[in-house]
Design a protein around this motif. Structure first.
Motif, PDB file in Angstrom:
ATOM      1  N   VAL A 153      -4.766 -16.174  -9.451  1.00  0.00           N
ATOM      2  CA  VAL A 153      -4.977 -16.317  -8.416  1.00  0.00           C
ATOM      3  C   VAL A 153      -6.188 -15.046  -7.310  1.00  0.00           C
ATOM      4  N   ASN A 154      -6.840 -15.703  -7.094  1.00  0.00           N
ATOM      5  CA  ASN A 154      -7.640 -14.617  -6.077  1.00  0.00           C
ATOM      6  C   ASN A 154      -7.419 -14.404  -5.160  1.00  0.00           C
ATOM      7  N   PRO A 155      -7.837 -13.412  -4.409  1.00  0.00           N
ATOM      8  CA  PRO A 155      -7.956 -12.656  -3.139  1.00  0.00           C
ATOM      9  C   PRO A 155      -6.850 -13.477  -1.988  1.00  0.00           C
ATOM     10  N   LYS A 156      -8.651 -15.286  -2.025  1.00  0.00           N
ATOM     11  CA  LYS A 156      -8.179 -15.899  -1.428  1.00  0.00           C
ATOM     12  C   LYS A 156      -6.837 -16.250  -1.550  1.00  0.00           C
ATOM     13  N   LYS A 157      -5.890 -16.476  -2.525  1.00  0.00           N
ATOM     14  CA  LYS A 157      -5.539 -17.460  -2.793  1.00  0.00           C
ATOM     15  C   LYS A 157      -4.715 -18.596  -3.014  1.00  0.00           C
ATOM     16  N   GLU A 158      -6.408 -18.856  -3.814  1.00  0.00           N
ATOM     17  CA  GLU A 158      -6.806 -19.518  -4.610  1.00  0.00           C
ATOM     18  C   GLU A 158      -6.598 -19.815  -5.585  1.00  0.00           C
ATOM     19  N   VAL A 159      -5.587 -21.368  -6.737  1.00  0.00           N
ATOM     20  CA  VAL A 159      -5.204 -20.881  -8.490  1.00  0.00           C
ATOM     21  C   VAL A 159      -6.664 -21.278  -8.826  1.00  0.00           C
ATOM     22  N   VAL A 160      -7.009 -19.964  -9.691  1.00  0.00           N
ATOM     23  CA  VAL A 160      -8.819 -20.400 -10.431  1.00  0.00           C
ATOM     24  C   VAL A 160      -8.086 -20.546 -11.579  1.00  0.00           C
ATOM     25  N   TRP A 161      -7.239 -20.404 -12.316  1.00  0.00           N
ATOM     26  CA  TRP A 161      -6.469 -20.931 -13.344  1.00  0.00           C
ATOM     27  C   TRP A 161      -5.559 -20.378 -13.858  1.00  0.00           C
ATOM     28  N   LYS A 162      -5.303 -22.107 -14.845  1.00  0.00           N
ATOM     29  CA  LYS A 162      -3.646 -22.146 -14.927  1.00  0.00           C
ATOM     30  C   LYS A 162      -3.008 -22.139 -16.638  1.00  0.00           C
ATOM     31  N   GLY A 202       0.979  -1.304   0.121  1.00  0.00           N
ATOM     32  CA  GLY A 202      -0.010   0.382  -0.243  1.00  0.00           C
ATOM     33  C   GLY A 202       0.689   1.638   0.473  1.00  0.00           C
ATOM     34  N   ALA A 203      -0.076   2.473  -0.133  1.00  0.00           N
ATOM     35  CA  ALA A 203       0.589   3.929  -0.268  1.00  0.00           C
ATOM     36  C   ALA A 203       1.679   3.892   0.671  1.00  0.00           C
ATOM     37  N   ASP A 204       0.587   3.432   2.524  1.00  0.00           N
ATOM     38  CA  ASP A 204       1.819   3.278   3.370  1.00  0.00           C
ATOM     39  C   ASP A 204       3.315   2.931   3.832  1.00  0.00           C
ATOM     40  N   GLY A 205       3.707   1.785   2.424  1.00  0.00           N
ATOM     41  CA  GLY A 205       4.350   1.164   3.047  1.00  0.00           C
ATOM     42  C   GLY A 205       4.021  -0.071   3.616  1.00  0.00           C
ATOM     43  N   LYS A 206       2.557  -0.329   4.067  1.00  0.00           N
ATOM     44  CA  LYS A 206       2.469  -1.759   4.691  1.00  0.00           C
ATOM     45  C   LYS A 206       1.982  -2.624   2.909  1.00  0.00           C
ATOM     46  N   VAL A 207       2.614  -3.794   3.440  1.00  0.00           N
ATOM     47  CA  VAL A 207       2.087  -5.403   2.898  1.00  0.00           C
ATOM     48  C   VAL A 207       0.677  -5.653   2.590  1.00  0.00           C
ATOM     49  N   GLU A 208      -0.284  -5.598   2.017  1.00  0.00           N
ATOM     50  CA  GLU A 208      -1.175  -5.592   1.960  1.00  0.00           C
ATOM     51  C   GLU A 208      -1.997  -7.190   1.573  1.00  0.00           C
ATOM     52  N   TRP A 209      -1.297  -7.384   0.635  1.00  0.00           N
ATOM     53  CA  TRP A 209      -1.921  -8.981   0.554  1.00  0.00           C
ATOM     54  C   TRP A 209      -0.272  -9.846  -0.607  1.00  0.00           C
ATOM     55  N   GLU A 210      -0.517 -10.937   0.004  1.00  0.00           N
ATOM     56  CA  GLU A 210       0.414 -11.792  -0.915  1.00  0.00           C
ATOM     57  C   GLU A 210       0.466 -13.228  -0.717  1.00  0.00           C
ATOM     58  N   VAL A 211       1.334 -13.396  -1.549  1.00  0.00           N
ATOM     59  CA  VAL A 211       0.704 -14.779  -2.225  1.00  0.00           C
ATOM     60  C   VAL A 211       2.333 -15.438  -2.717  1.00  0.00           C
ATOM     61  N   GLU A 212       2.723 -16.737  -1.812  1.00  0.00           N
ATOM     62  CA  GLU A 212       4.165 -17.706  -1.858  1.00  0.00           C
ATOM     63  C   GLU A 212       4.545 -17.237  -3.990  1.00  0.00           C
ATOM     64  N   CYS A 213       5.557 -17.268  -4.581  1.00  0.00           N
ATOM     65  CA  CYS A 213       5.160 -17.686  -5.918  1.00  0.00           C
ATOM     66  C   CYS A 213       7.005 -17.238  -5.923  1.00  0.00           C
ATOM     67  N   LYS A 214       7.863 -18.691  -5.997  1.00  0.00           N
ATOM     68  CA  LYS A 214       9.039 -19.199  -5.017  1.00  0.00           C
ATOM     69  C   LYS A 214       9.864 -18.796  -6.905  1.00  0.00           C
ATOM     70  N   TYR A 215       9.489 -17.891  -8.208  1.00  0.00           N
ATOM     71  CA  TYR A 215       9.885 -18.206  -9.290  1.00  0.00           C
ATOM     72  C   TYR A 215      10.088 -16.481  -9.581  1.00  0.00           C
ATOM     73  N   ASN A 216      10.715 -16.446  -9.948  1.00  0.00           N
ATOM     74  CA  ASN A 216      11.260 -14.798 -10.313  1.00  0.00           C
ATOM     75  C   ASN A 216      10.577 -14.418 -11.511  1.00  0.00           C
ATOM     76  N   ALA A 217       8.752 -14.185 -11.446  1.00  0.00           N
ATOM     77  CA  ALA A 217       8.074 -13.828 -11.966  1.00  0.00           C
ATOM     78  C   ALA A 217       8.179 -12.153 -13.336  1.00  0.00           C
TER      79      ALA A 217
END
Length: 269
Positions: free
Chosen positions: A50-59, A12-27
């Motif tokens: 990936v949806n906000p719940k961190k579920e993969v919905v398409w691949k 966010g604009a305040d510098g805080k992480v609002e959401w994150e999901v694991e991704c070990k590849y350098n996207a």
């Protein structure tokens, strides 16, 4: 929205992480979609939604075509207006458009003079005209293709009066271009990769605006990745491999005044 240190995160604009999901590849490509989901280049040849719940919905995972005995990598993806997803497959040297069921519904061949499954392409975008704008890292050029794969425009980067040198940091210099964006005025904004600069070129290939490696006070550009043109005319520059003292994102005005920087080497490397 960025990826590093094993995660995709929204800060966010305040510098805080609002959401994150694991991704070990350098996207190399990420998109926040209108529905709130995130489209991620999540693996060497994989794109996931990936949806906000961190579920993969398409691949979608790219596989070598019948004539390709080597590997395939993906460095660019884009959700299109018709709901399909554009994926650029290096190694296969093609763009595909994939439907919601993972079926390839369109294929566009790419021109690659120096084939390399890691370097054929970097960023790419489908334009409003239906053409495709592709940054070819290994060839050191940006090409625009029509729907049949015909090259209709090309711009080759030069070394900007500096010798070629190795390395990913500020000392490295070459023409390994990363990204290109078509502006409303018809010009093309280019993130030069290890060209260490941003340039805007017109349809005739003339540079009409640029930000060079050490042109911004206190800032050194290294591997210039994504570029984004804002509605007010300002440009956001992605600055990778520049070191822990340098910002990873920089917003500049057209008269090259820095109005905002992002530097967070704890969340992103």
């Amino acid at each position: 929205l960025a990826q590093d240190r094993g995660r995709v995160a929204i800060v966010g604009a305040d510098g805080k992480v609002e959401w994150e999901v694991e991704c070990k590849y350098n996207a190399h490509d990420l998109h926040l979609l209108p529905n709130g989901n995130v489209l991620i280049n999540s693996g060497p040849a994989t794109v996931t939604e990936v949806n906000p719940k961190k579920e993969v919905v398409w691949k979608y995972e790219a596989k070598p075509t019948a004539g390709n005995k080597g590997r395939v990598e993906v460095h660019a993806c884009q959700r299109l207006q018709d709901g399909n997803t554009m994926v650029v497959e290096t190694g296969n040297k093609r763009i595909v458009e994939v439907d919601k069921d993972g079926k390839v519904v369109k294929e566009v061949p790419l021109t690659v003079n120096k084939p390399d499954p890691h370097r054929d392409t970097r960023n790419a975008r489908k334009l409003d005209t239906g053409n495709y704008l592709v940054a070819h890292e290994g060839d050191g050029c940006v090409r625009e293709y029509d729907g049949s794969g015909k090259v209709v425009w090309e711009y080759k980067l030069d070394l900007n009066n500096r010798p070629r040198s190795g390395g990913h940091g500020p000392e490295g210099h070459g023409t390994e271009v990363y990204s290109a964006v078509r502006l409303k005025n018809g010009n093309t904004l280019i993130g030069g990769g290890n060209n260490n600069r941003v340039i805007e070129v017109d349809k005739d290939g003339k540079i009409v605006w640029s930000v060079d490696q050490k042109e911004l006070p206190g800032i050194t550009l290294a591997w210039v990745t994504t570029v984004q043109a804002l509605p007010n005319g300002n440009v956001i520059i992605g600055n990778c491999h520049a070191g822990p003292d340098q910002p990873q994102l920089i917003e500049v005005t057209r008269d090259k005044k820095v109005v905002w920087t992002f530097k967070d080497h704890k969340t992103f490397g």
